[in-house]
Design an enzyme around this catalytic site. Sequence first.
Site, PDB file in Angstrom:
ATOM      1  N   LYS A  62       8.244  25.763  38.994  1.00  0.00           N
ATOM      2  CA  LYS A  62       7.595  26.563  40.032  1.00  0.00           C
ATOM      3  C   LYS A  62       8.153  26.338  41.425  1.00  0.00           C
ATOM      4  CE  LYS A  62       5.027  29.186  37.837  1.00  0.00           C
ATOM      5  NZ  LYS A  62       5.153  30.617  38.061  1.00  0.00           N
ATOM      6  N   SER A 279       3.468  22.898  27.670  1.00  0.00           N
ATOM      7  CA  SER A 279       4.093  24.217  27.581  1.00  0.00           C
ATOM      8  C   SER A 279       5.554  24.096  27.129  1.00  0.00           C
ATOM      9  CB  SER A 279       3.991  24.984  28.906  1.00  0.00           C
ATOM     10  OG  SER A 279       4.864  24.473  29.875  1.00  0.00           O
TER      11      SER A 279
HETATM   12  C1  LIG Z   1       3.608  24.031  32.919  1.00  0.00           C
HETATM   13  C2  LIG Z   1       3.984  25.460  33.021  1.00  0.00           C
HETATM   14  N1  LIG Z   1       4.626  26.022  32.008  1.00  0.00           N
HETATM   15  C3  LIG Z   1       4.978  27.330  32.034  1.00  0.00           C
HETATM   16  C4  LIG Z   1       4.685  28.135  33.089  1.00  0.00           C
HETATM   17  C5  LIG Z   1       5.063  29.591  33.046  1.00  0.00           C
HETATM   18  O1  LIG Z   1       5.971  29.995  34.013  1.00  0.00           O
HETATM   19  P1  LIG Z   1       5.913  31.465  34.597  1.00  0.00           P
HETATM   20  O2  LIG Z   1       4.783  31.523  35.568  1.00  0.00           O
HETATM   21  O3  LIG Z   1       7.231  31.642  35.277  1.00  0.00           O
HETATM   22  O4  LIG Z   1       5.711  32.424  33.480  1.00  0.00           O
HETATM   23  C6  LIG Z   1       4.016  27.582  34.162  1.00  0.00           C
HETATM   24  C7  LIG Z   1       3.634  28.415  35.283  1.00  0.00           C
HETATM   25  O5  LIG Z   1       2.774  28.097  36.069  1.00  0.00           O
HETATM   26  C8  LIG Z   1       3.659  26.214  34.136  1.00  0.00           C
HETATM   27  O6  LIG Z   1       2.995  25.640  35.150  1.00  0.00           O
END
Ligand SMILES: Cc1ncc(COP(=O)(O)O)c(C=O)c1O
Length: 335
Positions: A62, A279
């Site tokens: 981010k 994630s």
């Molecule tokens: C830990 C984590 N994984 C994945 C994502 C997904 O990214 P995006 O917002 O670019 O789809 C985020 C977004 O906040 C995140 O904080």
Amino acid sequence: MASASRTPAPPSARPASSRVQSMLDLVGNTPLIEITRLRAGIPSRVRVFAKLEGFNPGGSVKDRPAVWMVRKGLESGALREGKTILDSTSGNTGIALALAGVVFGYPVHLVMPENVSVERKKIVCAYGAAVTFSSPLEGSDGAIRLCRKILEENPERYFKPDQYFNPVNPLAHYESTGPEIWTDTEGTITHFVAGLGTGGTVMGTGRYLKERNPKVHIIGVEPDDAWHGLEGLKHMASSIVPGIYHEEELDRKINVATDAAYETVYRLGSEEGLVVGQSSGAALVAALQVAREIDEGVIVVIFPDFGDRYLSTSLWIGWHDWQERRSRPSTVPQR
Ligand SMILES: Cc1ncc(COP(=O)(O)O)c(C=O)c1O
């Protein structure tokens, strides 16, 4: 591309560290590492690489959109003297905006669900940001709604980067993540896999890679259920769909169960030496599924952050603890 070597380079062979003006100069150019051990059932001509976004200075993927959105706000004049940066965030964007606010010299006010990890709350406070908590029962959508209300009550006071609707969010990935992956794979990438939060990563990186080679498959990863433990990811069918997310640009979407993602996080730590967030585990589950389906290819998967900011969450306490107890016959919990 040279094949993976497990022997680390001696310190003298590593590039000397560079001098930088601010923490924001360290955003991007994150490493790409090959997944060499979690390969059961994967043909030898299929390679899987993970991009380690935890190496960004704010600790996540981010940092890229946060810095891009603040810079564009300054360029357009939407962010100027006297304004406060305001946004809703499930955590990582808040940390990134808090960092960017400090460096650019603007106060930051964040709205986040009360149940985000204690580590994230503390990091944001360490950067000096103000926080309003939304209902833990309403997840990231509750934070979005409360943030809109705060803005409506005092529109002149705030600059809202609005990561869910701001095209500069995917643009950051189009201009940085995509080119880095293209360069580091020497243009050999065949599949790109990323989790869906705002959709910024998959949209922006996907657009860049498709422009370079329209045959690259773009794959989004989401939780398989509205009630999931994959912090940072959105279950689109039951959520406010981000304005920047255009599902028709994906070649495929893969739904991943929380249990499978957690299991993969644990294996990544103990088998690959990579302690990442949930994630990342979910994204790798999807990437390995794709890897087993093809005969040849180069798959790149985004690991958005490291695992240390989740040490107090169910990733490392609840579910893992339950698994441990389950493996001891005398204390198997009754379900
Ligand atoms: C830990 C984590 N994984 C994945 C994502 C997904 O990214 P995006 O917002 O670019 O789809 C985020 C977004 O906040 C995140 O904080």
